[in-house]
Design an enzyme around this catalytic site. Structure first.
Site, PDB file in Angstrom:
ATOM      1  N   CYS A   1       0.542  -1.013  -0.039  1.00  0.00           N
ATOM      2  CA  CYS A   1       0.155   0.002  -0.017  1.00  0.00           C
ATOM      3  C   CYS A   1       0.925   1.248   0.109  1.00  0.00           C
ATOM      4  O   CYS A   1       2.054   1.132  -0.437  1.00  0.00           O
ATOM      5  CB  CYS A   1      -1.022  -0.133   1.207  1.00  0.00           C
ATOM      6  SG  CYS A   1      -0.217  -0.132   2.984  1.00  0.00           S
TER       7      CYS A   1
ATOM      8  N   ARG B   1      -3.361  -0.517   5.539  1.00  0.00           N
ATOM      9  CA  ARG B   1      -4.239  -1.677   4.621  1.00  0.00           C
ATOM     10  C   ARG B   1      -3.224  -2.806   4.422  1.00  0.00           C
ATOM     11  O   ARG B   1      -3.575  -3.673   4.681  1.00  0.00           O
ATOM     12  CB  ARG B   1      -4.451  -0.834   3.218  1.00  0.00           C
ATOM     13  CG  ARG B   1      -5.584   0.003   3.252  1.00  0.00           C
ATOM     14  CD  ARG B   1      -5.514   0.867   2.136  1.00  0.00           C
ATOM     15  NE  ARG B   1      -4.427   1.532   1.841  1.00  0.00           N
ATOM     16  CZ  ARG B   1      -4.434   2.507   0.573  1.00  0.00           C
ATOM     17  NH1 ARG B   1      -5.041   2.222  -0.314  1.00  0.00           N
ATOM     18  NH2 ARG B   1      -3.213   3.105   0.517  1.00  0.00           N
TER      19      ARG B   1
ATOM     20  N   ASP C   1      -8.059   3.814   0.906  1.00  0.00           N
ATOM     21  CA  ASP C   1      -7.121   4.288   1.826  1.00  0.00           C
ATOM     22  C   ASP C   1      -7.994   4.874   3.211  1.00  0.00           C
ATOM     23  O   ASP C   1      -8.578   5.920   3.033  1.00  0.00           O
ATOM     24  CB  ASP C   1      -6.404   5.537   1.362  1.00  0.00           C
ATOM     25  CG  ASP C   1      -5.088   5.923   2.071  1.00  0.00           C
ATOM     26  OD1 ASP C   1      -5.253   5.247   3.440  1.00  0.00           O
ATOM     27  OD2 ASP C   1      -3.952   6.504   1.830  1.00  0.00           O
TER      28      ASP C   1
HETATM   29  P1  4NP Z   1      -1.774   2.810   4.184  1.00  0.00           P
HETATM   30  O1  4NP Z   1      -2.412   4.289   4.766  1.00  0.00           O
HETATM   31  O2  4NP Z   1      -1.295   3.318   2.884  1.00  0.00           O
HETATM   32  O3  4NP Z   1      -3.083   1.907   4.214  1.00  0.00           O
HETATM   33  O4  4NP Z   1      -0.658   2.381   5.378  1.00  0.00           O
HETATM   34  C1  4NP Z   1      -1.665   5.561   4.669  1.00  0.00           C
HETATM   35  C2  4NP Z   1      -0.831   5.639   5.989  1.00  0.00           C
HETATM   36  C3  4NP Z   1      -0.160   6.966   5.744  1.00  0.00           C
HETATM   37  C4  4NP Z   1      -0.076   7.779   4.875  1.00  0.00           C
HETATM   38  C5  4NP Z   1      -1.162   7.654   3.824  1.00  0.00           C
HETATM   39  C6  4NP Z   1      -1.748   6.238   3.498  1.00  0.00           C
HETATM   40  N1  4NP Z   1       0.649   9.129   4.854  1.00  0.00           N
HETATM   41  O5  4NP Z   1       0.449   9.905   4.020  1.00  0.00           O
HETATM   42  O6  4NP Z   1       1.534   9.047   5.872  1.00  0.00           O
END
Ligand code: 4NP
Length: 167
Positions: free
Chosen positions: A11, A17, A131
């Site tokens: 991800c 995720r 997300d």
């Molecule tokens: P993930 O969610 O891709 O599902 O782990 C996110 C976690 C952090 C960030 C964006 C999405 N961020 O911008 O820091």
């Protein structure tokens, strides 16, 4: 002992995720007695959270459902992952595009598939794990439902996905 079949789930941040999907898929593999034959890891295309544990909301969603979220340490997806894994699953189209940009060859690019390709409730218009980072707790509950459904389907389709792996 043959090498395990290696699945990499990817991800953006590797704190919501993909680690949720990793923990659920590992749980299903263990219950199926396949945890020594199939290995699951996860990574993020972004490196902001490297070394961190799972997002607290992701961790509590998993813990409330009976999973152990405590072993996760975030890491970044790199070009090496193409050679090191048998199947790469991206959570959304943006992650897939970022992974494709790092692919050393067209064949490697072809290794990347959408995680929800294995979700029986997905469609061409709805094939991403959204997300949950910017939203509320309900987004994490939705991610858990999707990854549980998809992990179950991956287990039942494992003979096709990983032909060498036998129960
Ligand atoms: P993930 O969610 O891709 O599902 O782990 C996110 C976690 C952090 C960030 C964006 C999405 N961020 O911008 O820091």
């Amino acid at each position: 002992m043959t090498d395990p079949f290696r699945i990499g789930i990817v991800c953006l941040g590797n704190i919501c995720r993909s680690p949720m999907a990793q923990v659920v898929l590992e749980d299903r593999l263990e219950k199926a007695g396949l945890d020594d034959r199939v290995e699951v890891v996860s990574a993020g295309t972004g490196s902001w959270h490297v070394g961190e544990p799972m997002d607290e909301r992701a961790a509590s969603t998993l813990a409330d459902a009976g999973y152990d979220p405590t072993r996760h340490v975030a890491q970044t997806f790199t070009t090496d992952w193409f050679g090191d894994h048998d199947l790469l699953l991206s959570m959304d189209a943006s992650n897939r595009a970022d992974m494709s940009d790092l692919a050393p060859t067209d064949e490697a690019r072809g290794q990347v598939r959408m995680f929800r390709e294995f979700d029986p409730e997905a469609s061409d218009a709805d094939d991403e794990v959204p997300d949950p980072w910017y939203g509320g707790d309900e987004g994490f509950a939705e991610v858990l439902e999707m990854v549980e459904r998809t992990a179950d389907e991956i287990i039942s389709r494992l003979p096709e996905i990983a032909p060498g792996v036998k129960r």
